[in-house]
Design a protein around this motif. Structure first.
Motif, PDB file in Angstrom:
ATOM      1  N   GLU A  83      55.286  18.068  46.945  1.00 42.45           N
ATOM      2  CA  GLU A  83      55.683  19.439  47.279  1.00 42.45           C
ATOM      3  C   GLU A  83      54.770  20.026  48.362  1.00 42.45           C
ATOM      4  N   ASP A  84      53.474  19.700  48.276  1.00 45.81           N
ATOM      5  CA  ASP A  84      52.541  20.216  49.276  1.00 45.81           C
ATOM      6  C   ASP A  84      52.867  19.631  50.648  1.00 45.81           C
ATOM      7  N   LYS A  94      64.181  21.175  51.949  1.00 50.80           N
ATOM      8  CA  LYS A  94      63.088  22.142  51.797  1.00 50.80           C
ATOM      9  C   LYS A  94      62.984  22.669  50.370  1.00 50.80           C
ATOM     10  N   THR A  95      64.135  22.772  49.706  1.00 53.74           N
ATOM     11  CA  THR A  95      64.124  23.344  48.365  1.00 53.74           C
ATOM     12  C   THR A  95      64.295  22.277  47.288  1.00 53.74           C
ATOM     13  N   ASN A  96      64.427  21.025  47.710  1.00 51.51           N
ATOM     14  CA  ASN A  96      64.700  19.970  46.745  1.00 51.51           C
ATOM     15  C   ASN A  96      63.810  18.763  47.035  1.00 51.51           C
ATOM     16  N   LYS A 127      52.007  12.323  44.369  1.00 49.71           N
ATOM     17  CA  LYS A 127      51.152  13.370  43.809  1.00 49.71           C
ATOM     18  C   LYS A 127      51.280  14.687  44.563  1.00 49.71           C
ATOM     19  N   TYR A 128      51.383  14.599  45.873  1.00 50.67           N
ATOM     20  CA  TYR A 128      51.366  15.831  46.664  1.00 50.67           C
ATOM     21  C   TYR A 128      52.700  16.080  47.377  1.00 50.67           C
ATOM     22  N   THR A 156      66.932  28.734  44.332  1.00 51.51           N
ATOM     23  CA  THR A 156      67.882  27.659  44.639  1.00 51.51           C
ATOM     24  C   THR A 156      68.022  26.773  43.417  1.00 51.51           C
ATOM     25  N   ARG A 157      69.118  26.059  43.348  1.00 49.20           N
ATOM     26  CA  ARG A 157      69.320  25.011  42.345  1.00 49.20           C
ATOM     27  C   ARG A 157      69.055  25.501  40.923  1.00 49.20           C
ATOM     28  N   LYS A 179      45.822  13.664  53.532  1.00 47.45           N
ATOM     29  CA  LYS A 179      44.782  12.638  53.322  1.00 47.45           C
ATOM     30  C   LYS A 179      45.060  11.398  54.171  1.00 47.45           C
ATOM     31  N   VAL A 225      45.890  18.087  54.165  1.00 40.68           N
ATOM     32  CA  VAL A 225      46.489  17.885  52.832  1.00 40.68           C
ATOM     33  C   VAL A 225      47.017  16.460  52.649  1.00 40.68           C
ATOM     34  N   ASN A 282      48.540  25.260  48.961  1.00 42.54           N
ATOM     35  CA  ASN A 282      49.735  25.696  48.236  1.00 42.54           C
ATOM     36  C   ASN A 282      49.467  26.222  46.831  1.00 42.54           C
ATOM     37  N   PHE A 289      52.561  18.798  37.759  1.00 37.55           N
ATOM     38  CA  PHE A 289      51.618  18.622  38.864  1.00 37.55           C
ATOM     39  C   PHE A 289      50.184  18.795  38.347  1.00 37.55           C
ATOM     40  N   ASN A 306      49.289  15.779  36.142  1.00 34.94           N
ATOM     41  CA  ASN A 306      49.268  14.502  36.850  1.00 34.94           C
ATOM     42  C   ASN A 306      48.151  14.430  37.888  1.00 34.94           C
ATOM     43  N   VAL A 307      47.943  15.534  38.613  1.00 34.95           N
ATOM     44  CA  VAL A 307      46.984  15.520  39.711  1.00 34.95           C
ATOM     45  C   VAL A 307      45.656  16.150  39.288  1.00 34.95           C
ATOM     46  N   ALA A 349      55.932  21.289  52.052  1.00 36.21           N
ATOM     47  CA  ALA A 349      55.589  22.620  52.550  1.00 36.21           C
ATOM     48  C   ALA A 349      54.884  22.522  53.904  1.00 36.21           C
ATOM     49  N   TYR A 368      58.188  11.757  40.596  1.00 36.85           N
ATOM     50  CA  TYR A 368      59.488  11.549  41.230  1.00 36.85           C
ATOM     51  C   TYR A 368      59.934  10.088  41.171  1.00 36.85           C
TER      52      TYR A 368
END
Lengths: 190, 442
Positions: free
Chosen positions: A114-115, A140-142, A111-112, B213-214, A82, A80, B321, B366, B369-370, A118, A33
């Motif tokens: 999205e997690d 939440k969706t972006n 790195k995390y 979405t999107r 850390k 999650v 997740n 992901f 990268n991770v 969530a 990102y």
């Protein structure tokens, strides 16, 4: 080689002065990102400062109590992320109230992302952010919009210090487990 | 319900093919691209159509487009801007994020795949060489009469001996995790995870988080489409065998080391279920060969090292997740087989694989990268994926063992990325819409 060179990294306290803007221009790591802030002797971290929507102060304090209860009920809820430490602060400048989210953690947040999003959603940490001015409605969706908000409100340190630099929370927990086991063994040998 | 009549077959089906060919194409004009695509349409099969005719069919064809390719076909700027940023940038621009640096840097990639002129890919899978040759001759003829369409490069793929199961050049059995999607008619094999929402892989459907979405616009373009990451990964078989010989004195020790790098014996038997010795019967049984977890069964990695390939690519119950990070994999080996007793011959061989998902950034990137390239994954500190990670000779591989662990320092690179690209895999209606130049369809 000096004595200092022979010592393990964690045993030599270290400080890092950070350029204005938060990045060392010659070595910016790129994450999914965008650019990621550097790891310092105090690990990774955020200092996010944002203006509270007027009248929401009690909402935020109530949420602090809720989150405390969540962690009491399920101590690994935030695993999650850390984390080492979180500090949530409300303070006033003139007649306006600001929220500060300061977290110290072991993994580059990119790195995390999205997690984390969530998790924030699962435990309602979002309800705190939703009380901040400018927080994206579609967070939440972006994940990218969430990251952008964090970037826009991050106040990078100009100095960070670690008494035991670069040590992760997991390593500290491991060391304490070994110490406890050793202590128990010594007790049993009495 | 999923529209199985509109989704390109490859998303949900595996073709029973032994050989294949990938063509990388460029369009000099929108008209040229549309003419070519119009002629290709009749060859493409939906998931449902493929299932119905698979017994008699001898070949299966898929097409996908880069973001530059969609523009080359005449998709307007407003629509192009609605695609996710990572797809618009393309795999080359994401090199640092993906770990494609050093010997794997895109500037070393050949065949025009790293340049802006790469517009489309055609994947052919065929039952045998004859069928592939017939298809290729027909496709060459189509390209020749479609003025303004150019083949930048091609890659022939094919299974290598022994032919009775899928495996790579290192000898590792492949295709063991069979994820399944709600409404696809498939069930996951034991251990392959819960049924997943279709929106994790196919655009226009609910995903694990809720309604879609999107989505890219217009809707006709997005619905029943997907994204696809292409990776051409060279496997250095000589170096791999040398490494096993260097670190294992007996054939048994060498096999165990190979298993530790992967997390499975080369037969496919998982180390969690067969920690001491190989179990080919277990390996061949889909009801058992994927049925394991880590958190309780192997928390410290005494069976599967914490940095082993399968523990990174699918951490199962040890990652948060998981349902948001699953991927569909397709592909094949390329290059000549190197027999067990043959010395390295310097020829390029490897796997040319595809990852299919609804979000390249959340799923494929992901994982790269991770899981693949984060040196701190599982608190390891100085390791990357031993098979596909970016290795420069300075990293370790740790094998937990009682009474003391074994740490191999200076792990060599067994693979090098030799090509890659991001493609959009439109549904069949979307393909007709593209071929018609964005005209509304009846």
């Amino acid at each position: 080689m000096t004595d200092k060179d022979k010592r393990p990294e964690w045993s030599v306290p270290a400080a890092m002065a950070i350029p204005e803007g938060g990045y060392f221009e010659d070595k910016v790591d790129v994450g999914r990102y965008g650019p990621t802030f550097p790891k310092t002797p105090a690990c990774y971290g955020f200092t996010i400062i944002a203006k509270l929507i007027p009248g929401r102060e009690e909402h935020v304090r109530e949420h602090g109590r809720l989150l405390a209860q969540t962690v009491t009920d399920a101590p690994d809820s935030l695993e999650v992320l850390k984390l080492h430490y979180l500090r949530w602060v409300l303070f006033d400048i003139k007649s306006e109230t600001y929220f500060m989210y300061q977290g110290i953690f072991d993994t580059d947040f990119d790195k995390y992302t999205e997690d984390a999003v969530a998790l924030f959603s699962k435990y309602g940490i979002d309800t705190v952010f939703e009380n901040l001015e400018g927080f994206p409605a579609d967070w939440k969706t972006n994940p990218a919009s969430f990251v952008q908000f964090v970037r826009d409100h991050q106040c990078p340190s100009f100095l960070e210090y670690g008494e035991y630099p670069y040590v992760s929370a997991d390593e500290i927990k491991k060391a304490l487990r070994v110490k406890a086991a050793l202590s128990e063994m010594l007790d049993q040998m009495q | 319900m999923i529209d199985l009549d509109d989704i390109q077959y490859i998303l949900l089906n595996r073709a029973p093919a032994l050989v294949g060919r990938y063509e990388f194409l460029s369009f000099r004009s929108a008209a040229a691209g549309r003419t070519w695509l119009s002629a290709m349409l009749e060859q493409l099969r939906s998931v449902q159509a493929m299932r119905e005719s698979v017994e008699q069919d001898r070949r299966w064809v898929t097409v996908g487009f880069t973001w530059n390719g969609l523009r080359a076909l005449g998709v307007d700027e407003a629509s192009l801007a609605t695609f996710p940023e990572e797809f618009r940038q393309g795999m080359v621009a994401r090199a640092e994020i993906l770990g494609d640096t050093g010997a794997s840097h895109p500037e070393t990639w050949e065949g025009g795949v790293a340049g802006p002129d790469l517009h489309a890919i055609v994947l052919l899978f065929a039952r045998d060489d004859d069928e592939r040759a017939r298809w290729q001759a027909a496709h060459d003829e189509l390209v020749a009469r479609s003025e303004g369409v150019e083949v930048l490069s091609s890659l022939e793929v094919g299974a290598i001996p022994p032919f009775d199961y899928a495996h790579d050049h290192f000898g590792y059995r492949d295709q063991l995790t069979a994820l399944a999607i709600e409404g696809s008619g498939e069930q996951p094999t034991p251990g392959s995870g819960p049924l997943l929402k279709p929106g994790e892989f196919i655009l226009g459907y609910p995903d694990e988080d809720g309604p879609p979405t999107r989505l890219p616009q217009p809707e006709i373009l997005a619905r029943n489409s997907s994204f696809m990451a292409y990776r051409r990964l060279q496997e250095h078989v000589g170096k791999f065998r040398e490494f096993l010989a260097q670190h294992g004195e007996t054939p048994e020790q060498r096999e165990l080391l190979a298993a530790k790098l992967m997390g499975r014996w080369r037969s496919g038997a998982p180390l969690v279920l067969a920690p001491e010795q190989d179990d080919p019967a277990l390996a061949a049984d889909p009801q058992r060969n994927n049925d394991f977890n880590y958190a309780k069964d192997d928390p410290l990695g005494y069976a599967v090292p914490l940095g082993a390939h399968i523990r990174r690519m699918n951490p199962r119950d040890t990652a948060a997740n998981m349902s948001r990070h699953r991927m569909i994999r397709r592909g094949a080996t390329y290059g000549p087989h190197l027999p067990d007793d043959a010395p390295e011959d310097g020829q390029e061989r490897g796997v040319a694989a595809f990852v299919l998902c609804a979000s390249l950034i959340r799923q494929f990137e992901f994982a790269q990268n991770v899981w693949t390239n984060d040196k701190d994954f599982n608190e390891l500190g100085n390791e990357r994926d031993p098979i596909i990670g970016n290795q420069d000779g300075t990293l370790d591989f740790t094998i937990p063992k009682r009474p003391i662990r074994k740490k191999i320092a200076g792990l060599p690179a067994f693979t090098t990325v030799r090509g890659g690209a991001y493609f959009f895999l439109p549904g069949l209606k979307a393909l007709r819409w593209l071929a018609a130049g964005g005209e509304e369809l009846p």
